[in-house]
Design a protein around this motif. Structure first.
Motif, short mmCIF file in Angstrom:
data_model
loop_
_atom_site.label_atom_id
_atom_site.label_comp_id
_atom_site.label_asym_id
_atom_site.label_seq_id
_atom_site.Cartn_x
_atom_site.Cartn_y
_atom_site.Cartn_z
N VAL A 190 11.82 -3.82 -11.03
CA VAL A 190 11.21 -3.24 -11.70
C VAL A 190 10.00 -2.52 -11.28
N TYR A 191 9.65 -1.45 -11.66
CA TYR A 191 8.14 -1.03 -11.37
C TYR A 191 7.63 -0.44 -12.75
N LEU A 192 6.32 -0.89 -12.81
CA LEU A 192 5.62 -0.49 -13.96
C LEU A 192 4.45 0.53 -13.70
N GLU A 193 4.79 1.52 -13.74
CA GLU A 193 3.73 2.10 -13.31
C GLU A 193 3.41 3.27 -13.70
N TYR A 194 1.70 2.56 -13.99
CA TYR A 194 0.60 3.35 -14.68
C TYR A 194 -0.77 4.51 -13.80
N SER A 195 -0.11 4.63 -12.25
CA SER A 195 0.05 5.69 -11.76
C SER A 195 -1.61 6.30 -11.95
N GLY A 196 -2.51 5.27 -11.45
CA GLY A 196 -4.03 6.31 -12.39
C GLY A 196 -4.75 5.55 -13.19
N THR A 197 -4.81 4.74 -13.70
CA THR A 197 -5.60 4.03 -14.40
C THR A 197 -4.96 2.20 -14.35
N THR B 31 1.03 -1.02 0.50
CA THR B 31 -0.17 -0.48 0.62
C THR B 31 1.22 1.18 0.27
N LYS B 32 0.45 2.05 -0.82
CA LYS B 32 1.57 2.97 -0.79
C LYS B 32 0.59 4.23 -0.46
N VAL B 33 1.21 5.16 0.41
CA VAL B 33 0.45 6.48 1.34
C VAL B 33 0.95 7.16 1.09
N GLY C 111 -2.85 2.35 -4.09
CA GLY C 111 -2.59 4.43 -4.51
C GLY C 111 -3.85 4.84 -3.94
N ASP C 112 -4.81 5.67 -5.05
CA ASP C 112 -5.15 6.38 -4.66
C ASP C 112 -7.17 5.45 -4.27
N VAL C 113 -6.48 3.65 -4.01
CA VAL C 113 -7.89 3.20 -3.79
C VAL C 113 -7.84 3.93 -1.73
C1 1GP Z 1 1.13 4.93 -7.46
O1 1GP Z 1 1.72 2.87 -8.71
C2 1GP Z 1 0.52 3.56 -7.37
O2 1GP Z 1 2.58 5.45 -6.97
C3 1GP Z 1 -0.62 3.13 -7.15
O3 1GP Z 1 -1.47 4.06 -8.28
O4 1GP Z 1 -2.47 5.17 -7.19
O5 1GP Z 1 -3.60 4.28 -9.36
O6 1GP Z 1 -3.27 3.12 -7.73
P1 1GP Z 1 -2.99 3.96 -8.24
#
Ligand code: 1GP
Length: 236
Positions: A160-167, A12-14, A211-213
């Motif tokens: 290795v981090y696939l970052e689709y942040s927000g989608t 979980t990313k805060v 994260g966002d959730v």
């Molecule tokens: C953001 O990868 C994290 O750095 C999680 O992404 O906020 O879309 O869940 P979400």
């Protein structure tokens, strides 16, 4: 020795720049069943904002890491397991490949045992991290796989981090990337918001990050993503 992240299915990313959902507490995040907490965000991950969160998590027994956008004054404390330093492989602004890191190394006194890099590949062009880093997100599956191989085989990266942040990303890209890695841990983050999306991505990544959730729907929704992740891992 494999890093502690080899044990992580769900993280979980805060974001210290975003409030928690109604009535949630930081301590409650550690009770969701998530394997680790990362405190990170695109802006305002400052010591002044991070420290109160670490204090609130003092009794948590899971690892807690920070992705700092500041110069930390100490490497680790009882509450803090260490630092994760994002390197954005597809950034056009070199500040996010070596620039900020160079400044951090020059100006701080970190104990390297507590500092670990993460090789990010940023894939959502509308995300704030893509804008900040001027990431080239116009990548096909072979481009993404090549970045992952570059990370592991040339740069020696263990995460290795696939970052689709927000989608929510493309599971085929995630699966192909994991297949291309030999021992590096594949983190996937972006758009996981419920049991099904967690199940889908945990089936193709080593570690899923939500994260966002947390901020938008709260700890019960995070728990649903933990369940989806656990079920996917049990079946694989
Ligand atoms: C953001 O990868 C994290 O750095 C999680 O992404 O906020 O879309 O869940 P979400």
């Amino acid at each position: 020795m494999a890093g502690v992240w080899a044990q992580w299915d769900h993280v979980t990313k805060v974001d210290p720049d975003k409030p928690l959902h109604n009535g949630d507490t930081y301590a409650g995040i550690a009770d969701t069943g998530t394997d680790a907490i990362i405190i990170g965000g695109t802006t305002n991950v400052t010591e002044a904002r991070v420290q109160p969160i670490l204090d609130a998590l003092a009794s948590a027994t899971i690892p807690i890491f920070v992705e700092p956008t500041y110069r930390p004054s100490s490497s680790h404390t009882e509450a803090l397991s260490g630092y994760l330093l994002p390197i954005v492989l597809n950034a056009s602004d070199t500040m996010w490949i070596t620039g900020a890191h160079h400044e951090l190394v020059r100006s701080s006194n970190l104990e390297w045992d507590y500092v670990h890099p993460e090789a990010y590949i940023v894939l959502n062009p509308t995300s704030s991290v893509a804008t900040l880093t001027q990431a080239d997100c116009d990548l096909d599956i072979d481009d993404v796989v090549a970045y992952a191989e570059l990370a592991e085989q040339v740069l020696g990266q263990e995460i290795v981090y696939l970052e689709y942040s927000g989608t929510l990303g493309d599971p085929a890209v995630v699966a192909a990337t994991r297949n291309a890695l030999s021992s590096a841990q594949l983190f996937y983050g972006g758009g996981i918001h419920d049991y099904d999306s967690a199940y889908e991505m945990a089936s193709v990544a080593d570690t899923v990050v939500v994260g966002d959730v947390l901020h938008e729907a709260g700890v019960e929704a995070v728990e649903a993503t933990v369940r989806g992740t656990r079920d996917a891992k049990h079946e694989s």
